[in-house]
Design an enzyme around this catalytic site. Structure first.
Site, PDB file in Angstrom:
ATOM      1  N   ALA A  40      -6.444 -17.645  -5.468  1.00 57.38           N
ATOM      2  CA  ALA A  40      -5.040 -17.929  -5.466  1.00 57.38           C
ATOM      3  C   ALA A  40      -4.477 -16.431  -5.966  1.00 57.38           C
ATOM      4  CB  ALA A  40      -4.386 -18.904  -6.420  1.00 57.38           C
ATOM      5  N   TYR A  42      -6.185 -13.640  -5.314  1.00 53.88           N
ATOM      6  CA  TYR A  42      -6.588 -12.777  -4.208  1.00 53.88           C
ATOM      7  C   TYR A  42      -5.407 -13.005  -3.168  1.00 53.88           C
ATOM      8  CZ  TYR A  42      -9.365 -11.441  -0.250  1.00 53.88           C
ATOM      9  OH  TYR A  42      -9.613 -10.344   0.974  1.00 53.88           O
ATOM     10  N   ASP A  43      -5.093 -14.284  -2.721  1.00 54.77           N
ATOM     11  CA  ASP A  43      -4.138 -14.547  -1.750  1.00 54.77           C
ATOM     12  C   ASP A  43      -2.888 -13.784  -2.311  1.00 54.77           C
ATOM     13  OD1 ASP A  43      -5.824 -16.010  -0.426  1.00 54.77           O
ATOM     14  OD2 ASP A  43      -5.203 -17.957  -1.002  1.00 54.77           O
ATOM     15  N   GLU A 119     -39.615  -6.585   6.277  1.00 55.71           N
ATOM     16  CA  GLU A 119     -38.217  -7.229   6.252  1.00 55.71           C
ATOM     17  C   GLU A 119     -38.272  -8.553   6.851  1.00 55.71           C
ATOM     18  OE1 GLU A 119     -35.509  -4.636   7.942  1.00 55.71           O
ATOM     19  OE2 GLU A 119     -36.553  -2.763   6.940  1.00 55.71           O
ATOM     20  N   LYS A 121     -37.048 -10.773  10.040  1.00 55.78           N
ATOM     21  CA  LYS A 121     -36.634 -10.629  11.218  1.00 55.78           C
ATOM     22  C   LYS A 121     -35.653 -11.318  11.326  1.00 55.78           C
ATOM     23  CE  LYS A 121     -37.855  -9.208  15.984  1.00 55.78           C
ATOM     24  NZ  LYS A 121     -36.705 -10.124  16.586  1.00 55.78           N
ATOM     25  N   ASP A 123     -32.750 -13.934  13.039  1.00 56.28           N
ATOM     26  CA  ASP A 123     -32.431 -14.344  14.285  1.00 56.28           C
ATOM     27  C   ASP A 123     -30.967 -14.472  14.580  1.00 56.28           C
ATOM     28  OD1 ASP A 123     -33.359 -15.090  16.634  1.00 56.28           O
ATOM     29  OD2 ASP A 123     -34.034 -16.976  16.220  1.00 56.28           O
ATOM     30  N   ARG A 142     -25.616  -4.383  20.748  1.00 57.21           N
ATOM     31  CA  ARG A 142     -26.790  -3.611  21.155  1.00 57.21           C
ATOM     32  C   ARG A 142     -26.664  -3.394  22.677  1.00 57.21           C
ATOM     33  NH1 ARG A 142     -31.807  -4.824  23.300  1.00 57.21           N
ATOM     34  NH2 ARG A 142     -33.370  -3.067  22.752  1.00 57.21           N
ATOM     35  N   TYR A 233     -30.204  -3.282   8.632  1.00 56.48           N
ATOM     36  CA  TYR A 233     -31.598  -2.856   8.389  1.00 56.48           C
ATOM     37  C   TYR A 233     -31.978  -1.572   8.698  1.00 56.48           C
ATOM     38  CZ  TYR A 233     -31.370  -4.612  13.198  1.00 56.48           C
ATOM     39  OH  TYR A 233     -31.066  -4.836  14.451  1.00 56.48           O
ATOM     40  N   LYS A 297     -42.100  -1.812   8.810  1.00 56.72           N
ATOM     41  CA  LYS A 297     -41.627  -0.269   9.350  1.00 56.72           C
ATOM     42  C   LYS A 297     -42.313   0.707   8.345  1.00 56.72           C
ATOM     43  CE  LYS A 297     -37.030  -2.263  10.619  1.00 56.72           C
ATOM     44  NZ  LYS A 297     -35.791  -2.244  10.074  1.00 56.72           N
ATOM     45  N   LYS A 321     -44.298 -11.973  14.374  1.00 56.11           N
ATOM     46  CA  LYS A 321     -43.494 -13.268  14.554  1.00 56.11           C
ATOM     47  C   LYS A 321     -44.300 -14.440  14.115  1.00 56.11           C
ATOM     48  CE  LYS A 321     -40.178 -12.976  17.780  1.00 56.11           C
ATOM     49  NZ  LYS A 321     -39.977 -12.295  18.867  1.00 56.11           N
ATOM     50  N   CYS A 415     -39.518 -56.410  23.659  1.00 57.02           N
ATOM     51  CA  CYS A 415     -40.230 -55.848  22.702  1.00 57.02           C
ATOM     52  C   CYS A 415     -41.512 -55.594  23.263  1.00 57.02           C
ATOM     53  CB  CYS A 415     -40.504 -56.602  21.310  1.00 57.02           C
ATOM     54  SG  CYS A 415     -41.722 -55.790  20.189  1.00 57.02           S
ATOM     55  N   CYS A 418     -44.175 -57.598  20.710  1.00 55.50           N
ATOM     56  CA  CYS A 418     -44.457 -59.145  20.567  1.00 55.50           C
ATOM     57  C   CYS A 418     -43.760 -59.913  21.599  1.00 55.50           C
ATOM     58  CB  CYS A 418     -43.823 -59.358  19.343  1.00 55.50           C
ATOM     59  SG  CYS A 418     -41.815 -59.001  19.414  1.00 55.50           S
ATOM     60  N   CYS A 433     -35.963 -55.070  18.050  1.00 54.82           N
ATOM     61  CA  CYS A 433     -36.779 -56.082  18.188  1.00 54.82           C
ATOM     62  C   CYS A 433     -36.274 -57.042  17.124  1.00 54.82           C
ATOM     63  CB  CYS A 433     -38.173 -55.908  18.295  1.00 54.82           C
ATOM     64  SG  CYS A 433     -39.159 -57.541  17.927  1.00 54.82           S
ATOM     65  N   CYS A 438     -42.936 -59.708  14.081  1.00 52.39           N
ATOM     66  CA  CYS A 438     -43.263 -58.663  15.006  1.00 52.39           C
ATOM     67  C   CYS A 438     -44.429 -57.730  14.533  1.00 52.39           C
ATOM     68  CB  CYS A 438     -42.452 -57.682  15.744  1.00 52.39           C
ATOM     69  SG  CYS A 438     -42.833 -56.649  16.653  1.00 52.39           S
TER      70      CYS A 438
HETATM   71  S1  IVH Z   1     -35.420  -2.835  13.327  1.00 48.91           S
HETATM   72  C1  IVH Z   1     -36.622   0.297  16.056  1.00 48.91           C
HETATM   73  N1  IVH Z   1     -35.199  -4.977  11.695  1.00 48.91           N
HETATM   74  O1  IVH Z   1     -34.907  -7.793  16.164  1.00 48.91           O
HETATM   75  C2  IVH Z   1     -36.105  -0.836  15.226  1.00 48.91           C
HETATM   76  N2  IVH Z   1     -34.627  -5.345  13.816  1.00 48.91           N
HETATM   77  O2  IVH Z   1     -36.892  -6.891  18.902  1.00 48.91           O
HETATM   78  C3  IVH Z   1     -35.312  -1.806  15.755  1.00 48.91           C
HETATM   79  N3  IVH Z   1     -33.848  -7.726  14.132  1.00 48.91           N
HETATM   80  O3  IVH Z   1     -32.643  -5.645  18.351  1.00 48.91           O
HETATM   81  C4  IVH Z   1     -34.876  -2.972  14.982  1.00 48.91           C
HETATM   82  N4  IVH Z   1     -34.120  -8.485  12.256  1.00 48.91           N
HETATM   83  O4  IVH Z   1     -31.845  -7.493  16.753  1.00 48.91           O
HETATM   84  C5  IVH Z   1     -34.928  -4.621  12.920  1.00 48.91           C
HETATM   85  N5  IVH Z   1     -35.017  -6.390   9.772  1.00 48.91           N
HETATM   86  C6  IVH Z   1     -34.794  -6.061  11.286  1.00 48.91           C
HETATM   87  C7  IVH Z   1     -34.445  -6.951  12.262  1.00 48.91           C
HETATM   88  C8  IVH Z   1     -34.391  -6.782  13.472  1.00 48.91           C
HETATM   89  C9  IVH Z   1     -33.611  -8.746  13.387  1.00 48.91           C
HETATM   90  C10 IVH Z   1     -33.628  -7.743  15.602  1.00 48.91           C
HETATM   91  C11 IVH Z   1     -32.787  -6.795  16.174  1.00 48.91           C
HETATM   92  C12 IVH Z   1     -33.613  -5.905  17.122  1.00 48.91           C
HETATM   93  C13 IVH Z   1     -34.508  -6.984  17.548  1.00 48.91           C
HETATM   94  C14 IVH Z   1     -35.916  -6.063  17.973  1.00 48.91           C
END
Ligand code: IVH
Length: 673
Positions: A40, A42-43, A119, A121, A123, A142, A233, A297, A321, A415, A418, A433, A438
């Protein structure tokens, strides 16, 4: 101050102050998950800002918090060329490929010793945002890596993304391009699909598609309603600040107000990276967002430069992966399975495949309606999915792979076990059934009765139950306790000792408790939790069996469907007979002394990570014995989060809510008090 009195000069000052405050509260709420004012309040700030901006429209700036959802729908997206291409990652699925990567890196560095940053990854979909002198200029997808779509207005609706960089700790650089992954939380995804189902709209297949669909909306208001999130990232161009390591970048981004994943880790060597992968695999299901692997990395930026890239992927990074959870395979047959309640479930018999590291040869088709809706036929090539611990399911048919030899499946009218005529009341999707004797139903009922959470008859596995029923040695649950050692000796694989073990296990199981028995009887809708609730209201089976539907519905957790099901169960002669026979055969089930008055009464615990001294089940029992409760996820109401080794995201959530976090030692102290 009265409105007519306010001068432009004064308005400007107040507007600046309000924006600063709102940015701060957005950061507290969306990035730190630690709000310091109420919604509230904040609003109120937001409304005042809107009011002043309406009065003096030329004071509106693009980085004003009011501009997050201000933009009108567009006809199409513009394009943005990435100054530095957004590369993709090379993938590894096996551990040896990870070691191979490490060898390549070291070879490329001619003796240099790389460190790695690991890190999750995420999705989702990758974005890049350009900030000049700390102010958001443009945000893009991208795209093909060179050119993406201009989704600035949509990105602005993501509240955790700063419109202007925070400069409390570090001054904003002249120019910075930040890169990250936009995603939709699992929870948000579920809610969105539920809502779409209600409205008859097509469902999103997974959170990634939902996130992509939501970000690429021509109307930013739609994006805003989808509550997207983001983890940053990396960076593209940077001017005005120099970084030496990737870790330094990830440590600096949050200071400017960017959300960075809390599960990142600096790994001194590749072995540590592998350990990281194993840890993340374990907590994967607990995370509130989907990840499809982890990324390693090279930490030193100088090394990254030296290694360069090859075919649009950097040589200094690798995505390790998880095994795919969706794979294609062929349906060789469709069978109908009869469950404990008589429910008939069509099951696809598959050419065996590995899904997410597990061999799968059957997948549920749920019910007849689903088969028709997906048009599944025997011989079809299908996409099979396994999510977490749930039963694998057929997602869709790959129609392009049809040869014309596929056969439509005809749901049986009787069934398959049975031969009793199937009943399916109009409007119900599940066919059943109706024959309670059964053999298929009996087998499932016995398996359930013997299961760990019910009577816990150790060693009475599925195969033995099936053999006992098939040979007519067990015709009801209570017959189990009539079995003699000689009976087991007649079965394949049993010897003197193992048969005696079975008898001992049966004997041990006779000492049970009311809630276990209630659960074990398999009353429809009565799971472990409800069984416990019932024992809190009824001291014994007799009083429960006499309870009316109305009386049962007095219990807050019980609605008409459950109450009717309980009543139905106890109104059947054959069920009452089973109970009285169990008693005659020596099964004892006192109401468990629930120490609701215990020391931990009213306290809720959540566990995360591994403990040295207990399994989760043991810890749960200890808490419950003392009258406390254990929940699976953290909320504002959680009293304690107990953090073991390698805790998961629950810990961050706990910090966000300000929930007290204790270690295993403190937990032991608490329960020993
Ligand atoms: S680094 C050169 N870090 O994965 C490095 N990518 O296959 C470029 N993604 O296009 C990406 N989590 O959409 C990086 N911790 C993470 C990530 C990440 C998800 C996705 C991103 C990228 C794709 C690469």
């Amino acid at each position: 101050m009265k409105e007519r009195d306010i001068t432009k000069q004064e308005a400007k000052k107040e507007i600046e102050k309000l924006r600063k405050e709102i940015h701060y509260h957005d950061y507290r709420y969306y990035v730190l998950n630690e709000p310091v004012i109420s919604d509230a309040e904040y609003d109120k700030l937001m409304r005042r800002l809107q009011e002043l901006e309406e009065k003096f429209p030329d004071l509106v700036t693009p980085d004003s918090p009011t501009q997050r959802v201000g933009a009108p729908p567009r006809e199409e997206f513009g394009t943005v060329r990435h100054a530095i291409p957004m590369l993709s990652l090379s993938n590894a699925f096996e551990e040896n490929e990870v070691y191979e990567f490490d060898r390549r890196v070291k070879k490329g560095l001619n003796g240099g010793k790389p460190e790695y940053v690991a890190e999750p990854k995420i999705d989702g979909l990758a974005i890049e945002i350009v900030y000049e002198k700390g102010v958001m200029i443009v945000g893009s997808t991208r795209g093909d890596g060179e050119v993406g779509e201009d989704v600035t207005e949509n990105i602005k609706t993501i509240r955790s993304i700063p419109l202007r960089l925070r400069e409390e700790e570090i001054k904003a650089p002249d120019l910075i391009e930040v890169r990250g992954e936009v995603y939709m939380s699992k929870e948000e995804f579920r809610k969105l699909n539920q809502e779409r189902e209600r409205k008859g709209e097509p469902l999103f297949a997974n959170p990634r598609n939902a996130a992509a669909g939501s970000l690429r909306q021509l109307d930013p208001k739609v994006t805003a309603s989808r509550h997207l999130k983001v983890f940053f990232y990396g960076v593209g161009r940077v001017e005005g600040i120099k970084f030496n390591t990737h870790w330094e970048i990830l440590r600096t981004l949050p200071k400017w107000g960017f959300m960075v994943n809390p599960n990142i880790q600096l790994c001194p060597d590749i072995e540590d990276c592998i350990r990281y992968f194993n840890r993340i695999s374990e907590i994967r299901e607990e995370l509130d967002y989907e990840i499809d692997g982890v990324v390693f990395k090279v930490n030193q930026l100088e090394y990254q430069r030296r290694l360069g890239e090859i075919s649009r992927s950097p040589r200094w990074a690798l995505a390790y992966k998880f095994p795919p959870v969706q794979v294609t395979t062929r349906i060789v047959d469709i069978k109908v399975q009869v469950g404990r309640t008589g429910a008939l479930t069509p099951v696809a018999i598959l050419d065996p495949v590995e899904v997410g590291g597990v061999k799968v040869s059957r997948a549920t088709l749920h019910n007849q309606d689903e088969i028709e809706r997906k048009d599944v036929r025997i011989g079809d090539t299908v996409l099979v999915q396994r999510a977490g611990d749930v039963i694998p399911e057929v997602v869709k048919v790959i129609k392009e792979r049809r040869t014309g030899n596929e056969v439509k499946f005809k749901f049986p009218s009787r069934c398959p076990v049975c031969g009793t005529k199937i009943s399916q009341p109009p409007g119900e999707v599940v066919a059943r059934c109706p024959n309670i004797s059964c053999p298929a139903r009996l087998k499932e009922s016995i398996k359930h009765f013997a299961s760990k959470q019910a009577l816990d008859i150790e060693g009475l596995g599925d195969k033995i139950v099936e053999a006992l029923v098939d040979r007519g040695m067990v015709k009801s649950i209570s017959d189990l306790y009539r079995l003699k050692k000689e009976d087991f000796l007649k079965l394949e694989g049993f010897a003197e000792k193992s048969a005696q073990n079975m008898i001992d296990a049966l004997e041990r199981s006779k000492k049970t408790s009311l809630d276990r028995l209630l659960y074990g009887l398999g009353i429809r809708h009565v799971g472990q939790h409800l069984a416990r609730v019932l024992t809190e209201h009824y001291p014994d089976i007799e009083s429960l069996s006499k309870a009316s539907v109305d009386e049962l519905m007095q219990i807050p957790e019980i609605g008409p469907e459950v109450a009717t099901s309980i009543k139905d169960f106890f109104s059947r002669e054959e069920n009452l007979k089973v109970i009285s026979e169990l008693e005659k055969l020596g099964v004892r089930y006192p109401r468990e002394k629930r120490q609701v008055e215990g020391k931990l009464k009213g306290l809720t615990f959540v566990f995360t990570g591994e403990m040295d001294n207990f399994t989760r089940e043991e810890a749960k029992r200890l808490v419950e014995e003392k009258g406390g409760r254990v929940a699976s996820s953290v909320s504002r109401k959680t009293s304690f989060v107990v953090a073991g080794k390698n805790p998961g995201s629950k810990l961050d959530k706990a910090r966000g809510y300000g929930v007290k976090i204790i270690g295993e030692k403190e937990f032991i102290k608490l329960i020993q008090q």
